[in-house]
Each structure stands twice: as structure tokens, then as C-alpha cells.
Design an enzyme around this catalytic site. Structure first.
Site, mmCIF file in Angstrom:
data_model
loop_
_atom_site.group_PDB
_atom_site.id
_atom_site.type_symbol
_atom_site.label_atom_id
_atom_site.label_comp_id
_atom_site.label_asym_id
_atom_site.label_seq_id
_atom_site.Cartn_x
_atom_site.Cartn_y
_atom_site.Cartn_z
ATOM 1 N N MET A 179 -1.762 8.383 3.782
ATOM 2 C CA MET A 179 -0.801 7.419 4.526
ATOM 3 C C MET A 179 -1.236 6.004 5.104
ATOM 4 S SD MET A 179 2.263 8.323 4.440
ATOM 5 C CE MET A 179 3.355 9.682 4.062
ATOM 6 N N LYS A 180 -2.682 5.838 4.856
ATOM 7 C CA LYS A 180 -3.215 4.552 5.249
ATOM 8 C C LYS A 180 -2.755 4.382 6.857
ATOM 9 C CE LYS A 180 -3.171 2.633 0.539
ATOM 10 N NZ LYS A 180 -3.201 1.281 -0.258
ATOM 11 N N HIS A 235 -12.300 3.985 -0.545
ATOM 12 C CA HIS A 235 -10.974 3.070 -1.058
ATOM 13 C C HIS A 235 -11.510 1.555 -1.099
ATOM 14 C CE1 HIS A 235 -7.099 1.489 -0.977
ATOM 15 N NE2 HIS A 235 -6.852 2.769 -1.548
ATOM 16 N N GLU A 259 -8.899 4.721 -9.315
ATOM 17 C CA GLU A 259 -7.868 3.951 -8.765
ATOM 18 C C GLU A 259 -8.216 2.433 -9.127
ATOM 19 O OE1 GLU A 259 -5.953 5.833 -5.002
ATOM 20 O OE2 GLU A 259 -7.465 4.283 -4.541
ATOM 21 N N GLY A 275 -1.198 -1.074 -5.147
ATOM 22 C CA GLY A 275 -0.082 -1.918 -4.491
ATOM 23 C C GLY A 275 0.886 -2.630 -5.150
ATOM 24 N N SER A 290 -0.347 2.943 -7.628
ATOM 25 C CA SER A 290 1.142 2.381 -7.681
ATOM 26 C C SER A 290 1.723 3.822 -8.677
ATOM 27 C CB SER A 290 1.365 1.276 -8.419
ATOM 28 O OG SER A 290 0.679 0.295 -7.545
#
Length: 258
Positions: free
Chosen positions: A11-12, A97, A169, A175, A215
Site C-alpha cells: 500500500m506504500k 523498491h 519491477e 506508476g 502497473s
């Protein structure tokens, strides 16, 4: 080797209030609490981990945290402790990340220490790796991925790699409105598996889960997961609605013929 698929969400800092995480966890429990064929995981903010853990503790859903300090405890002001995650029966720690590397300037050496610590503590690190820009040259892509894997796993105990998860990623896809092309993702996962074999041997490489993040939406989930080296998906904002997340899970199950 058949690896059990995994689908999860971080959920950042989108859910900043504990009640939001609790509401999401309750929806997760209702929609996915009895899932038996895929490992589902949820990574709330650190402040929300305790109340979310209370909701999920008697379910099959795994949970954890988005970052920890490089040692189990000590003078690390503002950091989260891996001991706290264990105390709440959490099993996962997201590390490396792109946002941690760029906004917070985390070095690969720091990430490597954290990965080793999580494995040492018996938990599962989710190590995020990826290239800065899309690379059509496979040799160049492999070189970039190799450098990241070597740097971030240099302190880790290879005998514990059955707990290791790699989240591929590509930084250029995070994003964005669309994920990377499935063919590109499949080739990148194949290269990561190949690199793990070259670096650590085939028996250890086969135990590592490699999931894709960047995404991910329900519309492309099947195509992304429909490959033997893609062991699941790491969902972002498209999973903020638990019903959308459930649809992604269903697409992964369809891809894996479960």
C-alpha cells in the site's frame, strides 16, 4: 519444480490511517481468506501493521512490512524492526523498491544487509529489482539484472533461498498506465532465473519465487502470469479496490490452471 503462485499488494503510503488498513484487511478476509491455491499477501504501512495483523491472524492471508532497518534492533531512529514484524506473526518484508533507492538513497549494500537479516530471522524478503529504462538488448538487460542480484544477495545465506522472493519491477513501468509487455516480462523473468542458476546453482534457483510488479491490472494479469517463470504478481494501485485485486487473483489462477 512447481512453485506455489503468489499475489500481493503493497500500500506504500496511500493508506495512512489504521482504520483504512483494517477496512481493507476485512475486505481481503471476506474475499480471499479461504484461498487455498495461491498465497495472498498484504503490506500495509508500519503504523497499520498491528491492527491489520489482528484482522488477518486466523486467515490464510500473509502480511508484512514495506521496509526494516539493517539490524534486528539498535540505534536506528525512525526505522522499523524485523523483530516487531515477527512479534506480530508477519512473514514478509519488502526491500529495495525503486522509491527506497531513489527518494531515500538506499545503496545496494544496505539492501543486501536487510535481505540477509530477513532470511536470517526466518522471514521472506521481497527483493525488488529492475532496470532504469527498457532495454531491447538482452545481453545488456542481463548484465544490469546480474549486477543487482549479485549486489543485493551478497550477504545472504543461500541455504535459505526457499524463503526468497524476487519482485521484478522494471523501474520505467512503475506508476504508469500500462504494465510492461508480457513478452518482455517473460524474457526478463527467464533471465533472472538463468542468473540465479549461474550464481547459486539450479537447485537453489528453482526454489526462488519471481513475481512481476509494475502497473499490474486485471486486464493484463492473465497474459503476465501465463509463463512458467512468472510465479505471481505484485499489485499496485489497481488493487486498491479489493474486488479488483480478487479479479487479478482469479486471472492468475486461470493462467496457472488452478
Amino acid at each position: 519444480m512447481t512453485r506455489r503462485p503468489k499475489v500481493g499488494i503493497s500500500m506504500k503510503s496511500y493508506q495512512t490511517l489504521p482504520r483504512e488498513a483494517v477496512s481493507y484487511a476485512e475486505s481481503f478476509e471476506k474475499l480471499l481468506g479461504d484461498e487455498k491455491e495461491i498465497d495472498i499477501f498484504f503490506l500495509p504501512t508500519a503504523v497499520s501493521l498491528y491492527p491489520a495483523a489482528k484482522v488477518l491472524k486466523d486467515t490464510s492471508i500473509l502480511y508484512g512490512i514495506q521496509n526494516i532497518g539493517p539490524e534486528a534492533n539498535g540505534a536506528f531512529t525512525g526505522e522499523n524492526s524485523v523483530e516487531s514484524v515477527k512479534a506480530l506473526n508477519g512473514s514478509l518484508v519488502e526491500l529495495g523498491h525503486y522509491e527506497r533507492r531513489t527518494i531515500f538513497r538506499e545503496s545496494t549494500d544496505m539492501i543486501a544487509k536487510k535481505v540477509a537479516l530477513v532470511l536470517e530471522q526466518g522471514l521472506s524478503p521481497i527483493l525488488c529489482i529492475g532496470e532504469e529504462e527498457k532495454l531491447s538488448d538482452k545481453k545488456q538487460l542481463k548484465k544490469v539484472l546480474k549486477s543487482d542480484l549479485e549486489s543485493c544477495l551478497k550477504y545472504s545465506d543461500e541455504s535459505k533461498f526457499s524463503n526468497l522472493m524476487i519482485a521484478y519491477e522494471p523501474f520505467w513501468a512503475i506508476g504508469k498506465s500500462d504494465a510492461a509487455d508480457p513478452e518482455y516480462v517473460h524474457e526478463s523473468h527467464r533471465l533472472i532465473r538463468e542468473l540465479l542458476e549461474e550464481l547459486f546453482g539450479s537447485s537453489k534457483a528453482e526454489k526462488v519465487h519471481i513475481i512481476y510488479g509494475g502497473s499490474v491490472s486485471k486486464d493484463i494479469a492473465y497474459d503476465l502470469a501465463n509463463n512458467e517463470d512468472v510465479d505471481g504478481l505484485f499489485v499496485g494501485r489497481f488493487g486498491h479496490d479489493p474486488k479488483n485485486f480478487k479479479m487479478i487473483v482469479n486471472e492468475v489462477k486461470r493462467a496457472k490452471k488452478l
